[in-house]
Design a protein around this motif. Sequence first.
Motif, short mmCIF file in Angstrom:
data_model
loop_
_atom_site.label_atom_id
_atom_site.label_comp_id
_atom_site.label_asym_id
_atom_site.label_seq_id
_atom_site.Cartn_x
_atom_site.Cartn_y
_atom_site.Cartn_z
N GLN A 94 -1.85 -1.66 8.19
CA GLN A 94 -2.86 -0.64 7.92
C GLN A 94 -2.91 -0.30 6.44
O GLN A 94 -1.90 0.04 5.84
CB GLN A 94 -2.58 0.61 8.76
N LYS A 121 -5.76 2.04 0.85
CA LYS A 121 -6.68 1.94 -0.28
C LYS A 121 -7.09 0.49 -0.47
O LYS A 121 -6.28 -0.43 -0.28
CB LYS A 121 -6.04 2.46 -1.57
N VAL A 122 -8.33 0.30 -0.85
CA VAL A 122 -8.85 -1.01 -1.23
C VAL A 122 -9.13 -0.98 -2.72
O VAL A 122 -9.74 -0.04 -3.23
CB VAL A 122 -10.14 -1.34 -0.45
N VAL A 141 -5.57 -4.91 -0.74
CA VAL A 141 -5.35 -3.83 0.21
C VAL A 141 -3.95 -3.27 -0.03
O VAL A 141 -2.96 -4.03 0.00
CB VAL A 141 -5.49 -4.32 1.67
N VAL A 152 -8.67 -1.23 7.69
CA VAL A 152 -9.17 0.01 7.10
C VAL A 152 -9.92 0.83 8.13
O VAL A 152 -10.24 0.34 9.22
CB VAL A 152 -10.10 -0.30 5.90
N THR A 212 -11.45 5.38 3.96
CA THR A 212 -10.51 4.66 3.09
C THR A 212 -11.09 4.55 1.68
O THR A 212 -12.22 4.10 1.51
CB THR A 212 -10.25 3.25 3.64
#
Length: 337
Positions: free
Chosen positions: A201, A204-205, A216, A327, A331
């Motif tokens: 999981q 942040k991208v 990721v 995501v 996010t």
Amino acid sequence: MRKITVGAACLAIATLCPVYATAQGTKVAATPALDRSTLHVQVILDHLGFSPGVLDGRTGKSLVAALKGFQESRGLRQTGEMDPVTLRALHPFRALRPTRTLALTASTLAGPYTDPLPKEPADQAKLPALGYRSPLEKLSEMFHTTPAVLLELNGPTARLAAGAPIIVPNALPVSRDYDSKLSPEWRKTLADLNVDANQPQGAKVVVDKSDEVLRVLDKDGKLIAQFMATMGSSNDPLPIGNWTIKGASYNPPFHYNPKLFWDADSSDKAAKLPPGPNGPVGVIWLDLSKPHYGIHGTPEPSTIGRAESHGCIRLTNWDAARLSLMVKPGTPAVFRP
């Protein structure tokens, strides 16, 4: 419009591969030969979430980027090379063999397929779906590769028929136990693209234009996945800044608005294009807080990182689908120069 069907009178791979070689500007004979050791590294990286793009057994910028991502995640020097230290770090995953031999099934080969696929939006809008052109193209995306690689692995006389064996890059997932809250249609798409149901999981991208990758990060800021990406152009630059992922549209239609495209023909009219893997945004659209921008799939996976986009972030269909499992709405998505 010619319909391609598969049955007792099956197709040979060579029947279709030249079509793709011509359409994608690929000269199969001019490319370096597939190297199984390189393919093995690509397969392991693909399983670990550091996508090398298409699994083709060849070195190049996508593999260099994937190796750098893997090296960063393991605290290694980021050489982008298959050096001894990196190979030792990959060694525990050697049981993931580079290829698998599978028996084709009727469901795997099932269409419908449409060939040729029209280029003009007005003509595409008349179709029920923008699906694969042939079983060969479908198999290529299923196993994260290209028609040319399947031809190379199997030879030109390999049969595409139920029960026939086929050698494919080992993109098979460990699990297809997808969240039951997802629609049956989207779960089928995930399964067809061999996207593993077990994904880390992300919190942040981060999209780095200079590296042409989408990263990721988890809640601790650790790199957990990385995908090669196409992002923007001189006419539609990547929108640098801090955005958020608002949500996902699975197997979406595409609302073509020529006013938003600098290169649209002056005679083009607005059109709603049907969904499908060969649609402009592929199988998924991750909507961003920046209006008209998103992270999405592509009808041409071999061009990722080697072409331009209209400002959006484009991934292979299988990588975009995988990202969607990492995501959730809200996010953060940070776009950097």
